[in-house]
Design a protein around this motif. Structure first.
Motif, PDB file in Angstrom:
ATOM      1  N   ALA A   4       0.822  -1.211   0.000  1.00 58.73           N
ATOM      2  CA  ALA A   4       0.000   0.000   0.000  1.00 58.73           C
ATOM      3  C   ALA A   4       0.855   1.261   0.000  1.00 58.73           C
ATOM      4  N   ALA A   5       2.076   1.162  -0.488  1.00 60.49           N
ATOM      5  CA  ALA A   5       2.993   2.307  -0.455  1.00 60.49           C
ATOM      6  C   ALA A   5       2.486   3.502  -1.238  1.00 60.49           C
ATOM      7  N   LEU A   6       1.634   3.287  -2.204  1.00 65.78           N
ATOM      8  CA  LEU A   6       1.119   4.404  -2.986  1.00 65.78           C
ATOM      9  C   LEU A   6      -0.201   4.939  -2.435  1.00 65.78           C
ATOM     10  N   ALA A   7      -0.490   4.666  -1.194  1.00 65.78           N
ATOM     11  CA  ALA A   7      -1.753   5.084  -0.600  1.00 65.78           C
ATOM     12  C   ALA A   7      -1.960   6.587  -0.697  1.00 65.78           C
ATOM     13  N   ALA A   8      -0.925   7.372  -0.501  1.00 62.45           N
ATOM     14  CA  ALA A   8      -1.060   8.826  -0.567  1.00 62.45           C
ATOM     15  C   ALA A   8      -1.405   9.305  -1.970  1.00 62.45           C
ATOM     16  N   LEU A   9      -1.076   8.498  -2.973  1.00 60.55           N
ATOM     17  CA  LEU A   9      -1.348   8.893  -4.348  1.00 60.55           C
ATOM     18  C   LEU A   9      -2.661   8.340  -4.872  1.00 60.55           C
ATOM     19  N   THR A  83      12.933  -3.491  -7.344  1.00 62.75           N
ATOM     20  CA  THR A  83      11.607  -4.104  -7.449  1.00 62.75           C
ATOM     21  C   THR A  83      10.528  -3.028  -7.593  1.00 62.75           C
ATOM     22  N   PRO A  84       9.387  -3.396  -8.155  1.00 58.92           N
ATOM     23  CA  PRO A  84       8.272  -2.446  -8.223  1.00 58.92           C
ATOM     24  C   PRO A  84       7.823  -1.975  -6.843  1.00 58.92           C
ATOM     25  N   ASP A  85       7.865  -2.858  -5.847  1.00 63.62           N
ATOM     26  CA  ASP A  85       7.470  -2.477  -4.492  1.00 63.62           C
ATOM     27  C   ASP A  85       8.381  -1.376  -3.954  1.00 63.62           C
ATOM     28  N   CYS A  86       9.666  -1.495  -4.180  1.00 62.37           N
ATOM     29  CA  CYS A  86      10.619  -0.467  -3.761  1.00 62.37           C
ATOM     30  C   CYS A  86      10.305   0.855  -4.457  1.00 62.37           C
ATOM     31  N   LEU A  87      10.017   0.807  -5.753  1.00 63.57           N
ATOM     32  CA  LEU A  87       9.682   2.021  -6.493  1.00 63.57           C
ATOM     33  C   LEU A  87       8.408   2.659  -5.957  1.00 63.57           C
ATOM     34  N   ALA A  88       7.414   1.841  -5.647  1.00 63.05           N
ATOM     35  CA  ALA A  88       6.162   2.371  -5.106  1.00 63.05           C
ATOM     36  C   ALA A  88       6.422   3.121  -3.805  1.00 63.05           C
TER      37      ALA A  88
END
Length: 117
Positions: A4-9, A83-88
């Motif tokens: 959920a790293a992109l939650a703010a976006l 990884t995509p998760d790191c980028l997110a």
């Protein structure tokens, strides 16, 4: 699946249409750029962060400092991801930082994030 790293976006991404990342995918050369171009969510996040950076830069008292911070984030944080998760997570953190900078630059909050005098 990404965290959920992109939650703010999420709200921003769900209410706007994007043309892709803030760079030309046809010229993507690094693994990170290729990951961004291959993933619509990361591509949208790149667009949002790019737009926010431009807004902060246009109102900055010291635009060279803003440019230096963005370059450092690109090279030391975003481009270090594997990884995509790191980028997110990287995009989420940079969006939050730029949002704080934008609000501080507008006088809506103090530079330390507090409200009031």
């Amino acid at each position: 699946m990404k965290t959920a790293a992109l939650a703010a976006l999420t709200l921003t991404l769900s209410t706007a249409a994007f043309a892709g990342p803030g760079f030309d995918c046809a010229k993507a050369s690094s693994n990170v750029e290729k990951m961004i171009c291959a993933d619509q969510t990361l591509s949208d996040a790149d667009s949002v962060v790019s737009d926010m950076y431009k807004e902060v830069l246009s109102t900055a008292g010291n635009p060279n400092h803003v440019k230096q911070e963005q370059r450092q984030w690109l090279t030391k944080v975003r481009n270090a991801c594997k990884t995509p998760d790191c980028l997110a997570k990287a995009y989420d953190m940079q969006y939050n930082k730029l949002q704080r900078d934008r609000l501080a630059g507008s006088g809506a909050v103090n530079p330390n994030g507090s409200i009031g005098h």
